[in-house]
Design an enzyme around this catalytic site. Structure first.
Site, short mmCIF file in Angstrom:
data_model
loop_
_atom_site.label_atom_id
_atom_site.label_comp_id
_atom_site.label_asym_id
_atom_site.label_seq_id
_atom_site.Cartn_x
_atom_site.Cartn_y
_atom_site.Cartn_z
N GLY A 55 24.42 77.17 -2.49
CA GLY A 55 22.92 77.36 -2.86
C GLY A 55 22.42 76.35 -3.91
O GLY A 55 23.25 75.75 -4.53
N ARG A 86 24.75 75.58 4.69
CA ARG A 86 25.63 76.17 5.93
C ARG A 86 25.82 76.07 6.90
O ARG A 86 25.16 75.90 7.19
CB ARG A 86 25.36 77.69 4.81
CG ARG A 86 24.86 77.76 3.69
CD ARG A 86 25.19 79.73 3.05
NE ARG A 86 24.90 80.16 2.06
CZ ARG A 86 24.45 79.50 -0.02
NH1 ARG A 86 26.61 79.12 0.15
NH2 ARG A 86 24.01 80.33 -1.08
N ASP A 115 32.14 76.87 -5.16
CA ASP A 115 33.13 77.21 -4.57
C ASP A 115 33.28 76.64 -3.09
O ASP A 115 34.37 75.98 -2.56
CB ASP A 115 34.64 78.43 -5.24
CG ASP A 115 33.22 79.70 -4.63
OD1 ASP A 115 32.55 79.24 -4.32
OD2 ASP A 115 33.66 80.77 -4.79
N THR A 154 25.63 75.26 -9.31
CA THR A 154 25.84 76.46 -9.10
C THR A 154 25.00 77.48 -10.25
O THR A 154 25.52 77.58 -11.68
CB THR A 154 26.84 77.47 -8.56
OG1 THR A 154 26.55 78.65 -8.68
CG2 THR A 154 27.65 76.74 -9.91
N ASP A 160 25.16 80.34 -10.78
CA ASP A 160 26.47 81.44 -11.09
C ASP A 160 26.76 81.06 -12.42
O ASP A 160 28.18 83.10 -13.10
CB ASP A 160 26.76 82.01 -10.05
CG ASP A 160 26.16 81.78 -8.64
OD1 ASP A 160 25.06 82.67 -9.01
OD2 ASP A 160 26.92 82.11 -7.38
N ASP A 178 30.47 80.46 -12.07
CA ASP A 178 31.42 81.16 -11.82
C ASP A 178 32.69 80.36 -11.50
O ASP A 178 33.15 80.61 -10.52
CB ASP A 178 31.04 82.01 -10.31
CG ASP A 178 30.52 81.74 -9.55
OD1 ASP A 178 30.32 80.55 -9.38
OD2 ASP A 178 30.60 81.33 -7.93
N ARG A 198 26.04 86.45 -7.58
CA ARG A 198 27.59 86.48 -6.30
C ARG A 198 27.92 87.49 -7.51
O ARG A 198 27.73 89.13 -7.74
CB ARG A 198 27.61 85.28 -6.39
CG ARG A 198 27.82 85.32 -4.74
CD ARG A 198 28.61 83.65 -4.61
NE ARG A 198 29.43 83.26 -4.57
CZ ARG A 198 30.43 82.49 -4.55
NH1 ARG A 198 30.40 81.87 -3.39
NH2 ARG A 198 30.92 81.82 -5.48
#
Length: 319
Positions: free
Chosen positions: A11, A72, A103, A125, A127, A129, A171
């Site tokens: 993303g 992707r 990741d 990202t 996120d 994360d 996510r």
């Protein structure tokens, strides 16, 4: 090392362009050739690779998205796909690769490193994360986009005396929801890292209503579930007028914040330094405002944790 490549994968996140710019200019400063890989790992397999120069990254530090595009690729996860990528790396003489992404992108970098091509991961990202770094590129910008949206929604919630459920991205991580909820004074923050006790949310809404509170904001991380479904549950349980807003991909776009531009520049340059030092299979990050790097395998195995003190504080302040 004289020739390196850079790609963005997964993303998109605001600040990716700033990171690409830093990689290209830092490498050229050290008299290296830099090749941009377009459309992520899919483009790598297809040989969509072009040499970059200083002008290639001019006037992009303030732009959202990624000039290298992203895609992707299921094919790249296979041995055949990885072999195609290696053939293209050999064709262009690329000796090391910098991968900007999350990741999933790092798993690809790990595979290439194992096959003899040094890769460095740069966490990009919204996120937030990725273990091993306090912040990922794009998180700060996305957070401020969410805060601005919630501020506007609160005006309407107040005017119409409504409860609003606002679904945010992230996510399987709750950082965006937690930070946005604390920054905007949300009554409840629902994140994947904590069990969803629906009754506690309902009880808090009813207590607020009993003391004359006219509106409420509930922040729901997408990893918890559907905002539309949650809003209906809230309305059925409380009989309060409830609306739902799913912020969606607006959170990914926009000009990166000053913080993200600086972070991306520092991390991109650090990745080049690691390749120059002969390092491979590393992920760069920032901890306590100091640049760090970690083994990519350890990062992929490590769990993501939220800031426990922030979560506790959010509950204390939303009584």
């Amino acid at each position: 090392m004289k020739k390196i490549g850079v790609l963005t994968s997964g993303g998109d996140a605001p600040g990716m362009n700033a990171a690409v710019r830093a990689v290209v200019r830092k490498a050229i400063f050290h008299e290296m050739e830099v090749f941009g890989v377009y459309n992520g790992y899919q483009g790598l397999m297809e040989g969509n690779i072009k040499k970059m120069n200083i002008g290639s990254v001019g006037d992009i530090i303030q732009r959202g998205g990624t000039i290298l595009y992203s895609a992707r690729s299921e094919e790249f996860k296979t041995e055949e796909g990885q072999q195609k990528a290696i053939e293209q790396l050999n064709k262009f003489g690329i000796e090391g690769l910098i991968v900007i992404g999350g990741d999933g992108s790092f798993r690809g970098a790990e595979k290439l490193t194992q096959k003899g091509y040094p890769c460095i991961g740069v966490p990009g990202t919204i996120d937030n994360d990725i273990p091993g770094t306090d912040y990922t590129i794009g998180f700060d910008t996305a957070l401020n986009t969410i805060i601005e949206a919630i501020d506007k929604i609160r005006d309407t919630a107040t005017s119409h005396e409504r409860t609003y459920v606002i679904e945010v991205m992230g996510r399987n991580a709750g950082d965006l929801a937690l930070w946005a909820g604390l920054a905007d004074g949300a009554e409840s923050i629902l994140i994947p890292e904590r069990a969803d006790d629906f009754q506690l949310v309902v009880d808090k809404l009813k207590r607020g209503q009993a003391r004359g509170k006219k509106h409420s904001i509930i922040i729901l991380a997408e990893g918890v579930g559907s905002g539309m479904e949650y809003g209906k549950r809230i309305e059925d349980a409380t009989k309060m007028d409830t609306r739902v807003t799913v912020l969606g991909h607006i959170q990914r776009g926009g000009s990166p914040s000053g913080f993200d531009r600086v972070l991306a520049s520092r991390l991109g340059a650090k990745a080049v330094d690691l390749l120059l030092a002969g390092k491979a299979g590393r992920v760069v990050g920032i901890q306590k405002n100091e640049l760090v790097d970690h083994d990519i395998i350890e990062i992929l195995k490590a769990p993501h944790h939220i800031n426990e003190d922030m979560y506790k504080l959010s509950n204390e302040l939303s009584i």
